[in-house]
Structure formats: structure tokens, C-alpha cells
Write a protein that holds these residues in place. Structure first.
Motif, mmCIF file in Angstrom:
data_model
loop_
_atom_site.group_PDB
_atom_site.id
_atom_site.type_symbol
_atom_site.label_atom_id
_atom_site.label_comp_id
_atom_site.label_asym_id
_atom_site.label_seq_id
_atom_site.Cartn_x
_atom_site.Cartn_y
_atom_site.Cartn_z
ATOM 1 N N ASP A 224 29.433 38.011 30.465
ATOM 2 C CA ASP A 224 30.494 38.217 29.239
ATOM 3 C C ASP A 224 30.699 36.701 28.480
ATOM 4 O O ASP A 224 30.951 36.699 27.435
ATOM 5 N N LEU A 225 30.850 35.632 29.558
ATOM 6 C CA LEU A 225 31.360 34.383 29.015
ATOM 7 C C LEU A 225 30.410 33.873 28.309
ATOM 8 O O LEU A 225 30.416 33.086 27.078
ATOM 9 N N LYS B 12 39.766 32.864 32.204
ATOM 10 C CA LYS B 12 40.845 32.868 33.111
ATOM 11 C C LYS B 12 40.587 33.903 34.130
ATOM 12 O O LYS B 12 40.846 33.630 35.539
ATOM 13 N N LYS B 13 39.882 34.928 34.039
ATOM 14 C CA LYS B 13 39.244 35.839 35.190
ATOM 15 C C LYS B 13 38.285 35.116 36.158
ATOM 16 O O LYS B 13 38.190 35.269 37.326
ATOM 17 N N ILE B 14 37.649 34.313 35.392
ATOM 18 C CA ILE B 14 36.310 33.561 36.253
ATOM 19 C C ILE B 14 37.144 32.549 37.185
ATOM 20 O O ILE B 14 36.765 32.314 38.266
ATOM 21 N N ASN C 143 36.909 32.840 41.210
ATOM 22 C CA ASN C 143 36.521 31.678 41.855
ATOM 23 C C ASN C 143 37.282 31.198 42.952
ATOM 24 O O ASN C 143 36.742 31.140 44.355
ATOM 25 N N LYS C 144 38.592 30.942 42.701
ATOM 26 C CA LYS C 144 39.648 30.913 43.615
ATOM 27 C C LYS C 144 39.748 31.930 44.938
ATOM 28 O O LYS C 144 39.895 31.646 45.975
ATOM 29 N N LEU C 145 39.883 32.983 44.118
ATOM 30 C CA LEU C 145 39.777 34.190 45.193
ATOM 31 C C LEU C 145 38.579 34.329 46.281
ATOM 32 O O LEU C 145 38.587 34.753 47.490
ATOM 33 N N ARG C 146 37.206 33.880 45.578
ATOM 34 C CA ARG C 146 36.121 33.951 46.427
ATOM 35 C C ARG C 146 36.136 32.917 47.464
ATOM 36 O O ARG C 146 35.740 33.425 48.578
ATOM 37 N N SER C 147 36.639 31.760 47.049
ATOM 38 C CA SER C 147 36.731 30.641 48.129
ATOM 39 C C SER C 147 37.593 30.879 49.127
ATOM 40 O O SER C 147 37.202 30.926 50.274
ATOM 41 N N ALA C 148 38.855 31.588 48.725
ATOM 42 C CA ALA C 148 39.688 31.878 49.726
ATOM 43 C C ALA C 148 39.208 33.247 50.771
ATOM 44 O O ALA C 148 39.612 33.106 51.695
ATOM 45 N N THR C 149 38.546 34.205 50.096
ATOM 46 C CA THR C 149 37.956 35.036 50.772
ATOM 47 C C THR C 149 36.692 34.797 51.861
ATOM 48 O O THR C 149 36.892 35.048 52.950
ATOM 49 N N GLN C 150 36.038 33.656 51.282
ATOM 50 C CA GLN C 150 34.933 33.122 52.290
ATOM 51 C C GLN C 150 35.736 32.394 53.158
ATOM 52 O O GLN C 150 35.167 32.497 54.484
#
Length: 671
Positions: free
Chosen positions: A205-206, A492-494, A498-505
Motif C-alpha cells: 500500500d505504501l 504510522k501503521k508500518i 515494526n516495533k510490535l514485530r521486534s517486541a514480539t520476536q
């Protein structure tokens, strides 16, 4: 989850309508024992396997079986006596309760059409059907898999003799996925995949919105990496499928090899190994008896006298305390009556009259002052003059624990008889059966498995690098977007994603290490309680491979496949124990023939430390030779229900009867 009952109606060996209640509905008085055992006894061929298959059919239907195997089950699902009488249908109904309510699954078999009809009902607190729940086949399977997923069921419903294969199959892709599903790691990994999918969609989308050439170049590279990721994930899926097929092939070859060896008579090599094993058993029994004679026998001899002494001094102390208390309560009265009786009166009182006045006055004094005079119930002859220190020392003096030496002697006699038998057969025994061709095939298959696993490892490494690069590119995109005055909603979503994915990993990595440590601790704990010898040292649970490795006292890796069948069974049960405790799930266990290949010491350890603490509900199916009267006595305080599956030779069907093989055994805690 708790199983409530299973109802058979003209199903396989069960004629008519018969029901097994897995827990009582009546309120029982409080007990120091957790009643979690349902004991079901039956000789071979009396219906234990039919019961286990009925549970599998209710939960998973044809998904659990191969096509031909399930067709055979349908063909023989209806009771033969019922068919001979003109009947055509049989059924199974399994009821259970979980945190959402109570349900019953009913499966009706049609013999003529060779098909099944499946229904699910909601139950009230009295286990009565309230309403039928309308559902599709897919919705039903999702309903069941949310509770006990089919690939996880192997850890909760199993034949204890076959579960030892888990030791050799623990590194297979299917087993690793099932273990991760039990401890919830698969759920976290699926979350990571979902985040990656959302990230790719937002990135596309971006790309449509941003016109900056630098950002477009980065987006093109990210798109290229996403395509590569999809390609390698597809390749990883194909490798998993190949591993599954090849693993089945290896199991088939190894089973064929075992059958070939089993069909041949005992060879010199086997007899030599058996002789060694039984010599070790005999030596262990003799060492145990020697230790018992030197350290424990005299304590057992003195045990009745010690217990009698404790009872006597406790009774004496209670008597003296009561006597002192009564003396202190009547001290004012004694002073009063002595002064009163010294007063001169005319005519003077006789001694007997004074004694009567003193006794009657004491009764009146007790009534007026609300003094209880029941403290001294009987006279006690006090013969021990003990200080408080000596008194408490004697009360706390340790008592020897009674041991069933007869069982050990019987087991030792059996081992000596077997040793003598194998020694007599050794000279005339044939050489080993030739399994060279099968060995080569197994070796080649294992080599192929190793190559596939290495290939999967390489693909996994590539996928990890691509993901890291993709994350790096996402960060670059975010940094370039900071140069603009405002960030659009997609950017903003991306950024947040990215922060959420890093924290999840990071969370998954930490949880994986935590689960591996917890599994290691639980395996070590239960193995210390179940094994009679302490040759095992450290236990490790690999956080990436999720496989178990055991080391001996010298730090060398133990070859688990070379252990005896009984030890492999115990190691597999230890793995299941660890999975249950780490997952925190309360799922009922159904275990068939749990003690068949174990000696008396290991059987006793399982009875004392495993079954009674494994879960809130453990259903044990056994023959009359597995759980002897001694083991039954140990299990008895924990038994919620017990049944016997008794095949009536005259009627030609199995009858479900309450009780167990040892009907005349008294429950020792009620005596």
C-alpha cells in the motif's frame, strides 16, 4: 477438561446400553487424597482398545485413522449379537466438561450403509441433554481442536508400551510441532507470521502512495525479499512433507526389523544380553536386601515397641496435665474446706462424715464455679519420669517405614529363575538373524533424513536472514519518512508494526528459552522420582530444535535408543509429564497398559509419584497382572471410580461391572 461418562449402545463388544461414569455426581466428604484415578481392568480382548478407539472416534472421526483402518472400524462398529438379532445401528456417546460448559458427542454407526452420524449436545448440571448444537463438520473439528488438537492427543491418550517410540521420534517435524503446540509456542509463531503478512500488505500500500525515488527503490527491494520469503517458506513446507513421508518409511522399516527379530528364536547375542540384564537385576535385589538387613531390619523389629512407648508416655502426660489442671481449679476449695472442718461443733463430726462433706462440697463448688470434672476419665499408672526435652525427643523419634520385602523376594526369585533358564539355553541358541538388507535400508533412510534436516536448517537460516534484511529495509523506510513534515496513516501503521514485530520476536525468544528451562527442570524432577538408579546426570532441552538430550554422570551424551524398552517408556512418560506441567493444561489422560514392561520398583514409583499427580483425571486401563493387589492398595485412596470389563463367554459380549479384580481387598485408610 474432565470426562463425565462414555455410553456404549451395541458398540463392538458392548451389547445393549452400557455406561462408564468417570466421576461421581454425589458430594463426597473431605479427603486428604486427591481422587483423580479411574481404574478400568480387563483381560486382553475384553474391550479396552475399543474404549480408546471410541474416544478417538468421538473427538476426531476419520481424521485420526488411515482410510482402510477407518473403513474396518466402521465395518465392525456394531455389536455382532445385535446384528444377529436383526439390528443395524450402534453408537458411542462421550460427555465432558470444560470452562465453557458440559457437552456430549454422539456418534451413531450404520452397519448396512457403512457410515456414521455425528451430533453434539449441550448438557445441564445433571448431565441431561438440553439442546442439540447445530454445526458443520469443519466447525465441529475446530471446536475439538481448541480443546485437544488432534496432533497433540498422542500425549494424552496412548498405549504406554507404544509411547516409548516418542524417544526415537522426538526430533521429527510432527513431534516438534506437537510439543510446541502443547506449550503454546506455535500460537506465538503464528502471530509472528500474521504480523509479517500484514507488514507485506502495508508495504505494498505504501508503494502505491509514495513517489520518492529512494523510497520506491527500497520498497522494490522489500517486495523482492517478500517474494523470496514466500518461495523459501513453500520450500520449507515441501521439506516438512518429505520428512513426514520418510519418517513413516523409517518407522515401517524399523517395525519390520523388530518383527523379524521377534519371530526368530533367541540368539546367543540376545541371550548374552538378557543374562547380563538379569545378573544386574539379581545383584541389585541382593544389594537392596543386604542394605535392608544392615540398616532397616532392626528398626522394623522394634517398631511395635516404639509405637507402644509413644502411646504410653503420651497417655501419662495427658493424665498428669489433667490432674494438675484439676488440682489448680480446686485449690481455693481445698483451703476453704480444711479451715471449715477445723471448726469445733457439737456433737463432733466423725471422720467419715467429714469425708462425705468434703466430697459433696466439692461437687457443689464445681457446679457454682462451672468447673468441668471430666478431665480425669481413668487412673493411669505413671512409670516414666521424663523432662520436657526427653518427652518430645521420644515422641518425635523416627519410625521405620514398612516395606513389602515379600514382593522384592518374589521378584528376585523370578529374576534368578529367568537367569538360570537363559544360561541353560545359551549353548544351544542359534546365531543372530540376518537383518543386513533392512539395516542398509534403514541406514540409507536415516542418511536421507539427515540431509533433509540439514536442508531445512539451511532454508531456515536463509529465511531468518531475509527477515532480518526485510526488517532493516522497513526501518530505512521509516527513517526516510521522518524527513517529511507529517507521516500518513499507512506510514504510522508500518512504524508501529515494526516495533510490535521486534517486541514480539524478542518475546518469543525469551519465552522459548523459558519453556525449554521449565521442560528441563520438570524432566529432571520426575526422572529422579521414577528411576531407581541415578546414572543420569544433566538434562538439556534444546530451545531451537526442542529436543531432549540426557547426559550421564561423566558428562557424556546418553544414547536413548540403546536403553531398555522399560527405560525408554519411562523417559517418554517423563517428557509427557514435563509438557503437562509446563503447559498448565488440565486435560484428562487415558493410558493403556502402563506397567506391562516395568519391574516392581519402577511400577511402585509410577504409582506413587506419577499417576496420582499427573492431572485432575487419569484413566488407567490395565490387565490383572499389571496392577497387583499391593499396587492397588497404594492407588486405592486416589481412585474415583473402578470398573472391570468382563467378557461373558456364554452371552458372547462384554459387560461393564463396577469394582476391580481385588474386590475383597479392604481400603486401608477406612479400616
Amino acid at each position: 477438561m474432565i470426562f463425565e461418562y462414555i455410553k456404549f449402545k451395541n458398540y463392538r463388544p458392548y451389547y445393549g446400553e452400557q455406561i462408564l461414569h468417570f466421576r461421581g455426581r454425589k458430594k463426597e466428604p473431605p479427603s486428604a487424597y486427591k481422587k483423580n484415578i479411574i481404574l478400568i481392568g480387563g483381560l486382553n480382548g475384553h474391550g479396552k482398545t475399543s474404549l480408546i478407539n471410541a474416544i478417538f472416534i468421538c473427538f476426531y472421526g476419520r481424521r485420526k485413522f488411515k482410510a482402510k483402518e477407518y473403513e474396518e472400524l466402521l465395518r465392525n462398529a456394531v455389536n455382532k449379537k445385535h446384528l444377529a438379532e436383526g439390528g443395524n445401528e450402534g453408537s458411542v456417546e462421550l460427555a465432558f466438561t470444560d470452562h465453557t460448559g458440559s457437552y456430549a458427542i454422539e456418534v451413531v454407526f450404520n452397519h448396512r450403509d457403512l457410515k456414521e452420524t455425528r451430533r453434539i449436545y449441550q448438557l445441564n448440571e445433571e448431565m441431561q441433554k438440553v439442546r442439540e448444537i447445530a454445526t458443520t463438520e469443519q466447525a465441529f473439528f475446530e471446536f475439538i481442536d481448541q480443546r485437544i488438537p488432534m496432533d497433540v492427543s498422542q500425549f494424552f491418550i496412548f498405549d504406554a508400551e507404544k509411547i516409548r517410540d516418542l524417544v526415537g521420534e522426538q526430533d521429527s517435524a510432527e513431534t516438534i510441532r506437537a510439543i510446541q503446540k502443547v506449550v503454546s509456542l506455535e500460537l506465538y509463531n503464528q502471530l509472528l507470521k500474521d504480523l509479517d503478512h500484514i507488514s507485506r500488505e502495508l508495504t505494498r500500500d505504501l508503494k502505491k502512495q509514495v513517489k520518492d525515488s529512494d523510497i520506491e527503490a527500497i520498497l522494490d527491494r522489500a517486495d523482492e525479499i517478500s517474494d523470496k520469503l514466500d518461495k523459501y517458506k513453500d520450500e520449507e513446507t515441501k521439506i516438512d512433507e518429505q520428512l513426514a513421508v520418510l519418517s513413516d518409511q523409517v518407522r515401517h522399516l524399523e517395525r519390520e526389523r523388530r518383527q523379524l527379530i521377534a519371530q526368530s528364536s533367541a540368539t546367543k547375542q540376545e541371550l548374552s544380553r538378557w543374562i547380563g540384564e538379569y545378573e544386574e537385576k539379581v545383584n541389585q535385589y541382593r544389594a537392596f536386601l543386604k542394605k535392608f538387613k544392615e540398616k532397616e531390619l532392626y528398626q522394623l523389629i522394634l517398631l511395635p515397641a516404639i509405637r507402644q512407648l509413644k502411646q504410653n508416655i503420651r497417655k501419662e502426660r495427658e493424665y498428669l496435665d489433667a490432674k494438675y489442671k484439676e488440682k489448680m481449679q480446686f485449690a481455693p476449695y481445698e483451703q476453704f474446706i480444711e479451715k471449715l472442718l477445723e471448726v469445733s461443733v457439737f456433737p463432733p463430726l466423725l471422720k467419715s462424715q467429714k469425708n462425705q462433706l468434703k466430697a459433696k462440697g466439692k461437687d457443689i463448688w464445681a457446679q457454682l464455679n462451672n468447673i468441668q470434672r471430666s478431665l480425669l476419665k481413668e487412673d493411669v499408672n505413671v512409670i516414666h519420669d521424663l523432662s520436657n526435652k526427653d518427652y518430645h525427643f521420644l515422641l518425635q523419634y523416627p519410625e521405620a517405614k514398612a516395606q513389602n520385602i515379600r514382593t522384592v523376594l518374589e521378584e528376585m526369585k523370578k529374576a534368578e529363575d529367568m537367569l538360570e533358564k537363559y544360561r541353560a539355553q545359551f549353548d544351544e541358541a542359534p546365531d543372530a538373524v540376518d537383518t543386513t538388507e533392512l539395516d542398509e535400508q534403514i541406514k540409507e533412510s536415516h542418511q536421507q533424513l539427515g540431509e533433509l534436516r540439514q536442508k531445512k536448517k539451511d532454508v531456515f537460516s536463509i529465511v531468518r536472514k531475509l527477515r532480518d534484511e526485510h526488517t532493516k529495509l522497513q526501518r530505512e523506510i521509516t527513517e526516510k519518512q521522518k524527513l517529511r513534515d507529517e507521516l500518513g496513516p499507512v506510514e504510522k501503521k508500518i512504524q508501529l508494526l515494526n516495533k510490535l514485530r521486534s517486541a514480539t520476536q524478542e518475546f518469543i525468544d525469551q519465552v522459548t528459552l523459558l519453556k525449554a528451562k521449565q521442560l528441563k527442570l520438570q524432566v529432571e524432577t520426575i526422572m529422579e522420582q521414577m528411576f531407581r538408579k541415578s546414572e543420569f546426570g544433566e538434562v538439556k532441552f534444546h530451545p531451537e530444535k526442542f529436543t531432549l538430550t540426557i547426559y550421564n554422570k561423566e558428562g557424556q551424551e546418553v544414547d536413548l535408543m540403546s536403553r531398555s524398552e522399560g527405560e525408554k517408556q519411562l523417559i517418554a512418560l517423563a517428557m509427557i509429564w514435563a509438557l503437562t506441567k509446563v503447559s498448565g493444561s488440565q486435560i484428562p489422560f487415558v493410558i493403556d497398559t502402563p506397567l506391562a514392561r516395568l519391574d516392581s520398583i519402577h511400577r511402585s514409583n509410577l504409582v506413587q509419584h506419577y499417576f496420582t499427580k499427573l492431572s485432575d483425571q487419569v484413566i488407567i486401563l490395565s490387565t490383572d497382572t499389571e496392577i497387583t493387589s499391593d499396587f492397588y492398595s497404594e492407588l486405592a485412596p486416589f481412585i474415583e471410580k473402578s470398573y472391570i470389563l468382563n467378557f461373558d463367554e456364554e452371552e458372547q459380549y462384554t459387560k461393564i461391572e463396577e469394582g476391580y479384580f481385588f474386590e475383597k481387598v479392604k481400603n486401608p485408610w477406612l479400616v
